[in-house]
Design a protein around this motif. Structure first.
Motif, PDB file in Angstrom:
ATOM      1  N   GLN A   1     -39.298 102.169-111.294  1.00 20.03           N
ATOM      2  CA  GLN A   1     -40.181 102.245-110.124  1.00 20.03           C
ATOM      3  C   GLN A   1     -41.621 102.318-110.580  1.00 20.03           C
ATOM      4  O   GLN A   1     -41.954 103.052-111.497  1.00 20.03           O
ATOM      5  N   GLN A   2     -42.455 101.525-109.922  1.00 20.75           N
ATOM      6  CA  GLN A   2     -43.859 101.489-110.294  1.00 20.75           C
ATOM      7  C   GLN A   2     -44.722 101.962-109.146  1.00 20.75           C
ATOM      8  O   GLN A   2     -44.372 101.819-107.985  1.00 20.75           O
ATOM      9  N   THR A   3     -45.896 102.462-109.511  1.00 23.45           N
ATOM     10  CA  THR A   3     -46.877 102.810-108.491  1.00 23.45           C
ATOM     11  C   THR A   3     -48.268 102.598-109.066  1.00 23.45           C
ATOM     12  O   THR A   3     -48.453 102.606-110.291  1.00 23.45           O
ATOM     13  N   VAL A   4     -49.241 102.373-108.200  1.00 25.24           N
ATOM     14  CA  VAL A   4     -50.631 102.315-108.638  1.00 25.24           C
ATOM     15  C   VAL A   4     -51.432 103.294-107.787  1.00 25.24           C
ATOM     16  O   VAL A   4     -51.087 103.553-106.629  1.00 25.24           O
ATOM     17  N   ASP A   5     -52.470 103.854-108.386  1.00 29.17           N
ATOM     18  CA  ASP A   5     -53.308 104.798-107.632  1.00 29.17           C
ATOM     19  C   ASP A   5     -54.086 104.069-106.549  1.00 29.17           C
ATOM     20  O   ASP A   5     -54.257 104.561-105.455  1.00 29.17           O
ATOM     21  N   ILE A   6     -54.594 102.890-106.918  1.00 29.40           N
ATOM     22  CA  ILE A   6     -55.405 102.118-105.983  1.00 29.40           C
ATOM     23  C   ILE A   6     -54.885 100.683-106.010  1.00 29.40           C
ATOM     24  O   ILE A   6     -54.812 100.078-107.085  1.00 29.40           O
ATOM     25  N   ALA A   7     -54.530 100.132-104.841  1.00 32.28           N
ATOM     26  CA  ALA A   7     -54.150  98.720-104.806  1.00 32.28           C
ATOM     27  C   ALA A   7     -55.426  97.899-104.965  1.00 32.28           C
ATOM     28  O   ALA A   7     -56.500  98.327-104.579  1.00 32.28           O
ATOM     29  N   ASP A   8     -55.322  96.720-105.580  1.00 34.78           N
ATOM     30  CA  ASP A   8     -56.534  95.920-105.786  1.00 34.78           C
ATOM     31  C   ASP A   8     -56.988  95.293-104.479  1.00 34.78           C
ATOM     32  O   ASP A   8     -56.244  95.209-103.502  1.00 34.78           O
TER      33      ASP A   8
ATOM     34  N   ALA B   1     -57.677  92.240-103.847  1.00 33.68           N
ATOM     35  CA  ALA B   1     -57.123  90.924-103.529  1.00 33.68           C
ATOM     36  C   ALA B   1     -55.881  91.018-102.638  1.00 33.68           C
ATOM     37  O   ALA B   1     -55.513  90.060-101.968  1.00 33.68           O
ATOM     38  N   GLY B   2     -55.254  92.183-102.637  1.00 32.76           N
ATOM     39  CA  GLY B   2     -54.103  92.364-101.769  1.00 32.76           C
ATOM     40  C   GLY B   2     -52.828  91.749-102.301  1.00 32.76           C
ATOM     41  O   GLY B   2     -51.888  91.515-101.556  1.00 32.76           O
ATOM     42  N   THR B   3     -52.793  91.457-103.606  1.00 31.42           N
ATOM     43  CA  THR B   3     -51.589  90.848-104.168  1.00 31.42           C
ATOM     44  C   THR B   3     -50.518  91.882-104.478  1.00 31.42           C
ATOM     45  O   THR B   3     -49.381  91.540-104.758  1.00 31.42           O
ATOM     46  N   TRP B   4     -50.884  93.154-104.478  1.00 31.69           N
ATOM     47  CA  TRP B   4     -49.940  94.208-104.837  1.00 31.69           C
ATOM     48  C   TRP B   4     -49.136  94.609-103.614  1.00 31.69           C
ATOM     49  O   TRP B   4     -49.686  95.063-102.622  1.00 31.69           O
ATOM     50  N   ASP B   5     -47.832  94.416-103.680  1.00 36.47           N
ATOM     51  CA  ASP B   5     -47.029  94.813-102.530  1.00 36.47           C
ATOM     52  C   ASP B   5     -46.121  95.990-102.860  1.00 36.47           C
ATOM     53  O   ASP B   5     -45.217  96.318-102.119  1.00 36.47           O
ATOM     54  N   GLY B   6     -46.385  96.615-104.034  1.00 38.85           N
ATOM     55  CA  GLY B   6     -45.553  97.742-104.438  1.00 38.85           C
ATOM     56  C   GLY B   6     -46.078  99.055-103.890  1.00 38.85           C
ATOM     57  O   GLY B   6     -46.916  99.104-102.987  1.00 38.85           O
ATOM     58  N   HIS B   7     -45.590 100.140-104.486  1.00 37.77           N
ATOM     59  CA  HIS B   7     -45.927 101.477-104.056  1.00 37.77           C
ATOM     60  C   HIS B   7     -47.378 101.807-104.414  1.00 37.77           C
ATOM     61  O   HIS B   7     -47.857 101.429-105.475  1.00 37.77           O
ATOM     62  N   VAL B   8     -48.064 102.505-103.505  1.00 32.52           N
ATOM     63  CA  VAL B   8     -49.409 102.978-103.797  1.00 32.52           C
ATOM     64  C   VAL B   8     -49.406 104.494-103.696  1.00 32.52           C
ATOM     65  O   VAL B   8     -48.901 105.058-102.725  1.00 32.52           O
ATOM     66  N   GLY B   9     -49.979 105.147-104.711  1.00 33.65           N
ATOM     67  CA  GLY B   9     -50.032 106.612-104.711  1.00 33.65           C
ATOM     68  C   GLY B   9     -49.887 107.131-106.126  1.00 33.65           C
ATOM     69  O   GLY B   9     -49.502 106.385-107.031  1.00 33.65           O
ATOM     70  N   LEU B  10     -50.212 108.399-106.308  1.00 34.76           N
ATOM     71  CA  LEU B  10     -50.093 108.982-107.640  1.00 34.76           C
ATOM     72  C   LEU B  10     -48.626 108.995-108.065  1.00 34.76           C
ATOM     73  O   LEU B  10     -47.725 108.926-107.225  1.00 34.76           O
ATOM     74  N   ILE B  11     -48.434 109.117-109.391  1.00 35.57           N
ATOM     75  CA  ILE B  11     -47.074 109.005-109.927  1.00 35.57           C
ATOM     76  C   ILE B  11     -46.166 110.096-109.350  1.00 35.57           C
ATOM     77  O   ILE B  11     -44.956 109.906-109.200  1.00 35.57           O
ATOM     78  N   THR B  12     -46.758 111.212-108.973  1.00 39.63           N
ATOM     79  CA  THR B  12     -45.947 112.310-108.439  1.00 39.63           C
ATOM     80  C   THR B  12     -45.283 111.929-107.118  1.00 39.63           C
ATOM     81  O   THR B  12     -44.262 112.494-106.741  1.00 39.63           O
ATOM     82  N   THR B  13     -45.876 110.952-106.400  1.00 43.63           N
ATOM     83  CA  THR B  13     -45.292 110.571-105.106  1.00 43.63           C
ATOM     84  C   THR B  13     -43.968 109.830-105.290  1.00 43.63           C
ATOM     85  O   THR B  13     -43.222 109.647-104.331  1.00 43.63           O
ATOM     86  N   LEU B  14     -43.668 109.381-106.512  1.00 43.32           N
ATOM     87  CA  LEU B  14     -42.390 108.708-106.751  1.00 43.32           C
ATOM     88  C   LEU B  14     -41.229 109.702-106.849  1.00 43.32           C
ATOM     89  O   LEU B  14     -40.069 109.329-106.767  1.00 43.32           O
ATOM     90  N   PHE B  15     -41.573 110.974-107.095  1.00 37.20           N
ATOM     91  CA  PHE B  15     -40.513 111.963-107.315  1.00 37.20           C
ATOM     92  C   PHE B  15     -39.739 112.297-106.041  1.00 37.20           C
ATOM     93  O   PHE B  15     -38.533 112.489-106.079  1.00 37.20           O
ATOM     94  N   GLU B  16     -40.473 112.393-104.942  1.00 38.50           N
ATOM     95  CA  GLU B  16     -39.923 112.900-103.679  1.00 38.50           C
ATOM     96  C   GLU B  16     -38.552 112.298-103.329  1.00 38.50           C
ATOM     97  O   GLU B  16     -37.577 113.023-103.170  1.00 38.50           O
ATOM     98  N   PRO B  17     -38.468 110.938-103.267  1.00 41.23           N
ATOM     99  CA  PRO B  17     -37.180 110.364-102.858  1.00 41.23           C
ATOM    100  C   PRO B  17     -36.121 110.326-103.967  1.00 41.23           C
ATOM    101  O   PRO B  17     -34.982 109.973-103.703  1.00 41.23           O
ATOM    102  N   LEU B  18     -36.508 110.678-105.200  1.00 45.78           N
ATOM    103  CA  LEU B  18     -35.565 110.545-106.313  1.00 45.78           C
ATOM    104  C   LEU B  18     -34.382 111.503-106.179  1.00 45.78           C
ATOM    105  O   LEU B  18     -34.565 112.671-105.850  1.00 45.78           O
ATOM    106  N   GLN B  19     -33.197 110.999-106.458  1.00 52.94           N
ATOM    107  CA  GLN B  19     -32.014 111.853-106.537  1.00 52.94           C
ATOM    108  C   GLN B  19     -31.793 112.190-108.004  1.00 52.94           C
ATOM    109  O   GLN B  19     -31.487 111.310-108.808  1.00 52.94           O
ATOM    110  N   ILE B  20     -32.063 113.420-108.393  1.00 52.39           N
ATOM    111  CA  ILE B  20     -31.933 113.795-109.795  1.00 52.39           C
ATOM    112  C   ILE B  20     -31.000 114.977-109.936  1.00 52.39           C
ATOM    113  O   ILE B  20     -31.084 115.943-109.174  1.00 52.39           O
TER     114      ILE B  20
END
Lengths: 610, 358, 276
Positions: free
Chosen positions: C172-179, C181-200
């Motif tokens: 899973q990838q994320t970026v702090d700031i989408a560029d 140009a608007g080509t980024w369609d992935g997750h935007v937010g700090l890396i910590t925001t990826l943890f929430e939905p994770l099943q660990i």
């Protein structure tokens, strides 16, 4: 492994003694000297890294023409061809403040005897000039000071730089030693950058009001009517009370030293009034007060003795131009410039240096290091650096001290007089003095005050003092052109246009008050800081914390600019090492004093706005 | 001390003994007088150059084993193929004559750090193996800055770590031989030595005790400081105060015989040829911990002062190096611009009243 | 160690691949026949004669023994990095190593692996990922969380693409700031925001965390939230390492030499450190 060679540190005017030793290959070892009376085995960060100055990757190793390496003969031919084309008195020589007396004599000989020019000057005057100028004005005689270790004999020290430890670490150490031996300490400064916390009395005054505060102290000591606080912008009313306390301490002390660093004084007034206060004390108790000014350059006074300063004109020749005038952007009288050991972009900025090179028909640079100046020069010669030559410095305490040669010049570097002799030879002067013995024969004959000095004594590290009577002789009138503003208006305003003071001895460029100290600092430690009021920043379209080039009539420097409300007009410039002061004012930043900065080539200035 | 052999050398035979050292192929390094009057350890060619009536040299003779600058290799770039890399020639044998017990102790520290603690440092090991130490014990503290007697294992004479030791006791030298290297020296002196008596050995101990009781040197209770520093129970204000007085000049660590940190730099005058050198570095300098990104973890003089004291005087490092990092030579006292040598810092730490700081 | 151990082995630059505006990846091939073996997490000191030596994590697979890959960011202050960026394919540089302690991947066998990489931290864990994928059967669930400042700041984009499509690893990838140009369609937010939905499965998970130091406290908090113990959080620390063999003293933290005792440390070890 070579023998131990005694040296004097070439970084500032403190004059710390050290030894260098050549081990093998390119290994040079530094040994501090406990027997040296000034340093007693202590050194500052720059002193500890002196060995790296002798051998490092920034050394200029071969002659350059337009930045490309060429054989010696080609460079000498190019230099003589250019110089031959120039009419007399349209060429100038500017030297760094760390040249030895012998090198300075050769430079002066080249200028006056071979090239027939009177435009000779040195950058030591830019740094130390304002202070020495001010002292000479109030003392009415050339300034000599006791050696630094004399501080131990004082029972009261009045210090005008709270950052003395950073400006002249060895002086800071002596103040601490004196305190430990029972001396009292008064610090007078606009912000405390260290020493104030250690002082018995710390007098904090309004920004840029140092001269006025000293004048107030002088009036209190003399029983004269006080300045009005508002007119003189002194600071809070309690300052008068503190000054009375200081005056009491001064009056009850048997020996008083007023300590100031020339590196931090960019206008002559503080030194002038410090000198006046010392005179006042000495009138009632002769010999009990002295001003100890610590020069920012190791040989500023020797260079002037040797003739690297402009002289007054007479019927035969016009007056020589001073360094500020030679580098001024509208200079029309100079076509050729020889620069020795100085990095000009630190004073002029990158753009200023380029403009200078364009304006000149010929720019010849001699340096031991690769710098932007050697890159842009028409012709650059690699010069023997510290440790690769022998020679003497004349200290402000009136003594001459010798630095020996520990190692042969690296690669194609040559001793400065030797380079000049080659050029002079091509121009038809075959008897140019090259050998130290020959140079000293001529110094003995020609330089006032140096007649009785024995080269053998210098070489043997015996104490050598200049002849006091000849030292006090002046080469020109003193009061001419000096028109000090009345004290009520000297709240050290920036942008006061004042071309020079007493060009014969010391110059003072008052266009921006901190310029000499600032540029010195910018060169040593990469970048300085400027404080402006927020409205001016908006007007100039500079954003906080961004770097901008501060351009003045004589040049520019890269500075980080921060807002400070309450500055009525203009700019306050802080050398890079004063960030702590800045942090205290504004509350931000990161402090670092990396050792390698001392021998890294200066960062080229860049114009950035917004 | 079972394996140390003890002899007596009459005082008037010392010069003769020294002169015989020059029969060996080893370079003799001994205290000599420099032009300004300072004493430094330098290579000598005759006994006449040796000055054994001295305090201690400001620059430790340890620099004969850990030079302030040394070549790691020389390199030549070639048109084709990898650059040619030339290692410096192996070190020649040397005898350090007149090294003081504090510096002998420092060399034991260095042995532990550079050789015992894996991986061993080849450059140090090569030089160390070629070095013979002839120590000169101190009849009394030889300078007013000495505080070796406050340090663990320190004293006016070395208990171990030397090859030969000379102690002046009641007008004659007690000669001690501890190693094979030392034996080689003593063979030269065979006819000058006579067996030592129990009296002279006891006289030396008495002499040391007397000197310790009469001590007027700097007050350094290292043990108390070590306890506090190890427990991190020093009020941060103490480090702020030390940091306030610290000029970040690096002098203390450049002169410290125990300090080992170094920097690696390439020096080249043209693109094709140069040397890689290592030179002593100092953790008191602002840029010491600078990372490539520009981040500086220890960016205040106070944090560096704390680190310096911790590295030298904590039990955590004692466990690694089997010694504390201070031998009491007093050089930091002499060279400090801010007058905060090790004893002063220890005194401040000891007086600190803070409890464990979180 | 011998006197010669400070002398680098010559390597030739085989390939240079620009990753971002400031980062390039270099393939360094050994010119002697001796195989170069290392374990994931170890680093090398790379020499550019004239500029000096600097430590870089080995980003290539430990299965490859004739060449290594490193990713180099160019900083104004970093002389070696800058010099490397000016080198061409075919130029020679030097390598000393492998140095430092690796991630103890054998000890992680049979466990879930969570890899958290921020920005330039990805090369430091790439060797780990490649090793784990080579020995996929020894591990349970493998998850990679990668965060960069902007889409253009992402390194090893090709690998990320492959891993995103791989059934062997959850990437899973994320970026702090989408560029813009608007080509980024992935997750935007700090890396910590990826943890929430994770099943660990916290107690069964080992975390490998590499990134800028500012990221660490936040990621540690998230991991602790998920029940991962301090002993099972592994970091690779960055320090100014000159010698790489625990002698020069630049990389000390407390009584640890990062180059010798690390650069891999567990969070439990880091908490014990005296300093900083």
């Amino acid at each position: 492994m070579s023998k131990l060679v005694p040296e004097v540190c070439p970084f500032c005017g403190a004059g710390c003694g050290i030894y260098l030793q050549h081990q093998s290959q390119d290994m040079i070892t530094l040994l501090p000297s406990r027997a040296d009376p000034i340093s007693e085995g202590r050194l500052c960060i720059r002193g500890w890294h002196l060995a790296a100055l002798v051998r490092n990757s920034q050394r200029l190793c071969s002659p350059l023409i337009n930045g490309t390496a060429v054989p010696w003969a080609e460079a000498v031919a190019a230099a003589t061809d250019s110089l031959r084309e120039l009419p007399a008195n349209r060429v100038a020589i500017l030297a760094a403040g760390h040249l030895t007396n012998e090198e300075a004599f050769a430079a002066s000989y080249l200028g006056r005897q071979v090239l027939g020019t009177g435009h000779l000057d040195n950058f030591g005057r830019m740094v130390d000039g304002p202070t020495i100028c001010g002292l000479q004005y109030s003392l009415q005689q050339p300034y000599t000071r006791p050696p630094l270790n004399d501080l131990i004999n004082c029972d009261l020290i009045v210090c005008l730089n709270s950052n003395l430890r950073e400006l002249n670490p060895q002086a800071g150490a002596w103040v601490k030693k004196a305190q430990k031996a029972g001396s009292k300490l008064i610090v007078i400064d606009e912000a405390d950058d260290g020493l104030g916390a250690d002082a018995d009395v710390y007098i904090q005054h309004a920004v840029r009001a140092r001269a006025s505060v000293l004048e107030q102290l002088s009036r209190i000591l003399a029983g004269e009517p006080e300045l009005s606080l508002e007119l003189a912008h002194l600071g809070p009313a309690s300052i008068t009370e503190a000054l009375y306390q200081a005056a009491d301490m001064i009056n009850s002390a048997a020996r008083v030293a007023i300590v100031l660093s020339a590196r931090a004084c960019s206008i002559p007034q503080p030194a002038m009034i410090a000198g006046k206060i010392a005179q006042q004390i000495n009138t009632t108790a002769p010999g009990s007060a002295q001003v100890i000014a610590i020069g920012g350059t190791p040989n500023c006074i020797g260079l002037i003795h040797m003739g690297l300063a402009p002289r007054d004109g007479n019927d035969q020749s016009p007056p020589g131009l001073a360094v500020g005038e030679i580098l001024a952007h509208d200079q029309q009288d100079i076509d050729g410039l020889i620069v020795i050991g100085e990095e000009l972009s630190a004073w002029l900025g990158e753009a200023g240096l380029k403009a200078l090179a364009r304006r000149l028909q010929c720019l010849i640079v001699l340096d031991s290091l690769h710098t932007p100046t050697t890159e842009i020069a028409d012709i650059a010669f690699p010069m023997a650096g510290f440790g690769e030559k022998e020679g003497s410095f004349t200290s402000l305490d009136g003594t001459l001290r010798w630095s020996g040669q520990v190692v042969e010049p690296v690669a194609e570097c040559r001793y400065l007089p030797q380079i000049f002799a080659e050029i002079a030879g091509e121009l038809g002067h075959q008897d140019f003095p090259v050998e130290i013995d020959t140079i000293w024969e001529q110094i003995n004959q020609q330089i006032p005050g140096y007649g009785d000095i024995e080269l053998a004594d210098l070489r043997a590290n015996r104490p050598v003092r200049l002849d006091e009577t000849t030292l006090t002789q002046r080469t020109g009138p003193m009061d001419q052109d000096i028109e000090l503003p009345s004290i009520e208006t000297t709240a050290e305003r920036p942008y006061t246009l004042r071309s020079r003071y007493d060009a014969n001895w010391w110059i003072y460029d008052g266009r921006v008050p901190a310029i000499p100290a600032l540029y010195r600092e910018v060169r040593d430690l990469e970048a300085g800081y400027a404080l402006m009021n927020p409205e001016d920043m908006e007007k100039e379209r500079v954003r906080p914390g961004r770097s901008a080039v501060l351009q003045t009539a004589t040049g520019g420097a890269r500075l980080l600019i921060y807002p400070l409300a309450g500055i009525p007009e203009g700019i306050i410039i802080l050398p890079a090492h004063q960030l702590k002061f800045l942090q205290r004012l504004l509350g931000f930043g990161e402090y670092d004093k990396e050792c390698s900065a001392i021998y890294r080539a200066p960062v080229a200035a860049a114009v950035k706005r917004g | 001390m079972a394996d140390i052999r003890q002899y007596i050398l009459p005082k008037e035979k010392l010069q003769q003994a020294i002169q015989r050292l020059f029969q060996l192929p080893d370079e003799v390094v001994a205290p000599t007088t420099a032009p300004r009057g300072d004493i430094y350890f330098q290579p000598v060619n005759s006994g006449a150059e040796v000055e054994l009536d001295f305090g201690n040299s400001l620059v430790s003779p340890v620099q004969c084993i850990v030079p302030s600058e040394e070549v790691i290799f020389e390199y030549h770039q070639r048109e084709q193929g990898p650059p040619e890399i030339v290692a410096p020639p192996p070190p020649a044998p040397q005898i350090i004559l007149g090294i003081r017990p504090c510096d002998v102790a420092a060399i034991q520290n260095l042995d532990n750090f550079f050789i015992e603690r894996e991986p061993a440092d080849g450059l140090y090991e090569a030089r160390r193996q070629q070095t013979t130490l002839i120590a000169l014990a101190c009849p009394e503290p030889v300078a007013d800055t000495c505080f070796c007697t406050c340090c663990e294992g320190g004293g006016l004479y070395a208990r171990e770590g030397f090859d030969v030791q000379l102690s002046l006791v009641e007008g004659q030298y007690l000669v001690e031989v501890a190693t094979e290297k030392g034996q080689r020296i003593c063979q030269l002196w065979d006819d000058l030595l006579s067996p030592a008596t129990q009296e002279i050995v006891e006289a030396r101990d008495a002499q040391e005790k007397k000197a310790i009781y009469a001590r007027t040197g700097p007050d350094a209770n290292l043990a108390a400081a070590i306890r506090r520093i190890t427990a991190d129970a020093v009020n941060p204000e103490i480090w702020e105060a030390v940091g306030h007085d610290c000029y970040s000049c690096g002098g203390c660590s450049y002169l410290c015989p125990v300090c080992t940190c170094y920097d690696v730099v390439d020096i080249n005058y043209d693109e094709d040829h140069g040397v890689r050198v290592r030179r002593t570095d100092s953790c008191r300098l602002g840029g010491f911990t600078r990372e490539a990104s520009g981040h500086i973890p220890r960016n205040t003089a106070a944090s560096r002062a704390r680190w310096y004291a911790y590295h030298k005087l904590s039990h955590d490092y004692y466990k690694q190096q089997a010694r504390y990092g201070c031998v009491g030579c007093g050089r930091c006292i002499i060279t400090c611009l801010g007058d905060i040598g090790m004893p002063t810092v220890c005194k401040l730490v000891r007086q600190s009243e803070a409890e464990k700081v979180s | 160690m011998q006197r010669e151990d400070y002398i680098p082995r010559p390597v030739v630059i085989d390939n240079i691949r620009p990753e971002t505006l400031t980062e390039k990846s270099f393939t360094l091939r050994f010119t002697d026949d001796e195989p170069f073996t290392f374990r994931p997490g170890q680093f090398v000191e790379v020499s550019v004669l004239g500029a000096g030596e600097a430590p870089f994590c080995i980003a290539s697979s430990p299965a490859q023994t004739d060449a290594i890959e490193i990713t180099v960011r160019k900083y104004a202050e970093g002389m070696v990095g800058s010099a490397l960026h000016e080198r061409q394919v075919g130029d020679y540089v030097g390598v000393r190593g492998p140095l430092g302690n690796p991630f103890p991947l054998e000890e992680f066998e049979g466990r879930d692996i969570l890899i958290v990489a921020g920005g330039i931290g990805l090369p430091a864990v790439r060797a780990c990922i490649l090793y784990i994928l080579d020995h996929r059967d020894n591990y349970r669930n493998v998850t990679l969380l990668y965060g960069a400042r902007t889409p253009a700041d992402r390194v090893y984009e090709d690998d990320l693409g492959i891993w995103e499509g791989s059934p062997d690893i959850v990437c899973q990838q994320t970026v702090d700031i989408a560029d813009e140009a608007g080509t980024w369609d992935g997750h935007v937010g700090l890396i910590t925001t990826l943890f929430e939905p994770l099943q660990i499965d916290g107690p069964q998970t080992t975390a490998i965390i590499v990134g800028p130091a500012v990221m660490y406290p936040f990621v540690v908090a998230e991991c602790q939230n998920k029940g991962i113990t301090d002993e099972n959080m592994y970091f690779s620390l960055e320090r100014h390492m000159k010698c790489g063999v625990g002698k020069c003293g630049h990389c000390t933290i407390g009584n640890k030499y990062v180059c010798l005792d690390g650069p891999v440390f567990t969070y439990a070890q880091m908490r014990q450190m005296h300093d900083e």
